[in-house]
Design an enzyme around this catalytic site. Sequence first.
Site, PDB file in Angstrom:
ATOM      1  N   LYS A  98      -7.169   9.820   2.112  1.00  0.00           N
ATOM      2  CA  LYS A  98      -7.147  11.146   2.726  1.00  0.00           C
ATOM      3  C   LYS A  98      -7.087  12.221   1.637  1.00  0.00           C
ATOM      4  CE  LYS A  98      -7.276   8.796   6.504  1.00  0.00           C
ATOM      5  NZ  LYS A  98      -6.576   7.576   6.387  1.00  0.00           N
TER       6      LYS A  98
ATOM      7  N   ASP B 145       5.596   7.134   5.287  1.00  0.00           N
ATOM      8  CA  ASP B 145       4.143   7.267   5.118  1.00  0.00           C
ATOM      9  C   ASP B 145       3.880   8.757   4.878  1.00  0.00           C
ATOM     10  OD1 ASP B 145       1.416   7.673   5.524  1.00  0.00           O
ATOM     11  OD2 ASP B 145       1.242   6.012   6.939  1.00  0.00           O
TER      12      ASP B 145
ATOM     13  N   TYR C 238       0.358   5.807  12.977  1.00  0.00           N
ATOM     14  CA  TYR C 238      -1.081   5.576  12.904  1.00  0.00           C
ATOM     15  C   TYR C 238      -1.407   4.306  13.719  1.00  0.00           C
ATOM     16  CZ  TYR C 238      -5.557   4.206  10.926  1.00  0.00           C
ATOM     17  OH  TYR C 238      -6.846   3.811  10.783  1.00  0.00           O
TER      18      TYR C 238
ATOM     19  N   ARG D  68      -6.552  -8.370 -10.891  1.00  0.00           N
ATOM     20  CA  ARG D  68      -5.661  -8.427  -9.708  1.00  0.00           C
ATOM     21  C   ARG D  68      -4.192  -8.247 -10.109  1.00  0.00           C
ATOM     22  NH1 ARG D  68      -4.071 -13.087  -7.661  1.00  0.00           N
ATOM     23  NH2 ARG D  68      -6.022 -14.140  -8.152  1.00  0.00           N
TER      24      ARG D  68
HETATM   25  C1  LIG Z   1      -0.865   8.214   8.487  1.00  0.00           C
HETATM   26  C2  LIG Z   1      -1.803   7.106   8.097  1.00  0.00           C
HETATM   27  N1  LIG Z   1      -1.316   6.011   7.505  1.00  0.00           N
HETATM   28  C3  LIG Z   1      -2.123   4.982   7.144  1.00  0.00           C
HETATM   29  C4  LIG Z   1      -3.483   5.019   7.394  1.00  0.00           C
HETATM   30  C5  LIG Z   1      -4.347   3.861   6.992  1.00  0.00           C
HETATM   31  O1  LIG Z   1      -5.059   4.152   5.835  1.00  0.00           O
HETATM   32  P1  LIG Z   1      -6.475   3.533   5.425  1.00  0.00           P
HETATM   33  O2  LIG Z   1      -7.475   3.976   6.424  1.00  0.00           O
HETATM   34  O3  LIG Z   1      -6.700   4.052   4.056  1.00  0.00           O
HETATM   35  O4  LIG Z   1      -6.305   2.040   5.444  1.00  0.00           O
HETATM   36  C6  LIG Z   1      -4.034   6.141   8.006  1.00  0.00           C
HETATM   37  C7  LIG Z   1      -5.472   6.212   8.286  1.00  0.00           C
HETATM   38  O5  LIG Z   1      -5.951   7.082   8.960  1.00  0.00           O
HETATM   39  C8  LIG Z   1      -3.173   7.212   8.366  1.00  0.00           C
HETATM   40  O6  LIG Z   1      -3.640   8.324   8.969  1.00  0.00           O
END
Ligand SMILES: Cc1ncc(COP(=O)(O)O)c(C=O)c1O
Length: 394
Positions: free
Chosen positions: A209, A184, A112, A59
């Site tokens: 992704k 992000d 998101y 961790r």
């Molecule tokens: C732009 C964006 N940020 C954050 C996330 C969250 O990621 P995770 O699903 O890996 O927790 C997503 C998920 O689709 C996303 O599209």
Amino acid sequence: MKNKEKRIETAMIHNDEKTGKYDGSLTTPIFQTSTFSFSSAAEGERRFAGEEEGYIYTRLGNPTVRTLENRIATLEGGDRGLAFASGMAAVSAVLIALTKAGDHVLCSNGLYGCTYGLLKMFEEKYAITHDFSYMETEEDVKAKITPDTRCIFIETPINPTMKIIDLAMVARVAKEHGIPVVVDNTFCTPYLQRPLDLGCDIVLHSATKYIGGHGDVIAGLVVGKKEFMDDLAMAQQKDIGGVLSPFDAWLLLRGLKTLHVRMDRHSINALDLAKRLDNHPKVKHVYYPGMEGNEQFNIVEKQMKTGGGVLAFEIEGGKKEAQQFMDRLHLIQIAVSLGDAETLIQHPATMTHAVVPEEKRQEMGITDTLIRLSAGLESVEDIWEDLNQSLEEG
Ligand SMILES: Cc1ncc(COP(=O)(O)O)c(C=O)c1O
């Protein structure tokens, strides 16, 4: 030659570790261990006191995970990277680190769905308020900054409306006010866009992704300056604990090796599909900022290598027509997520952004016929034939 001096395509592939480490294993081994033994009690004491380098407990750090963290820090051009158990673990760690009760967060007008949900939770539990803005001009940004603003949180392109925000411009305004800018960068990856080079302070990813790239891992990454990242490691990783497993870190290291090749192909396919959809009489509107003619194409040219692999479009009708259109597809998979080899399609209003209240959704441009498509790596002709047959039948 150190990784920092390598071109990005090379830095995605090569370790900065010395050849011969780990018995010459070409790939980084998976250190599937929860803990590390000390050669003596005194050594344990020194490591806990921070007087000696070395691993203690996974961790707090693990060699496979550390290799990934170093790799993403190099690729994003930051001091230190940290890996988390999901993109949301990365988002929440950063937002918790930057805010306390009563603070304010300024966000891109579109986030998101779960990031939006998290901010709602912050508001209800800790009175941390937030505002949204398209941040089209410096005045737009300044107008929404309050004395309590502790962070500007941006997605660009915005999920799922594909609006673009000029990162250098926002970073300039934020600097004047001493506010960190968090980006992000999930949709772009460092291959298409490097927010830290544009003056932003922290960059994060849902590595689930494009970085993973094969639809088989859930992961998050954060990169920033040393002081902030050291705090994030101590407070968010050590004490909150949403860390990435060594095996998942290994999957991401593998994904990174082909990221640039995949991103090029995802982008070529997405642009091709955007153009064909744009010319189809049954498509009302296409949202793909990397297409010439898009009102934000000039910002794309300035800060992105290509328009990326995701696009959105609207067809005639309402929710029923959008769902029927998706149900008629054969090759394209109905699934949330993006950046996989398979072309994926989803309906944000009832899926990824269902948590956003209807009125706010409309304001963000997430209508009932908005459909998001993540262009896969298949032949673009096969993807198009599938889309076209469904459009024709509708
Ligand atoms: C732009 C964006 N940020 C954050 C996330 C969250 O990621 P995770 O699903 O890996 O927790 C997503 C998920 O689709 C996303 O599209």
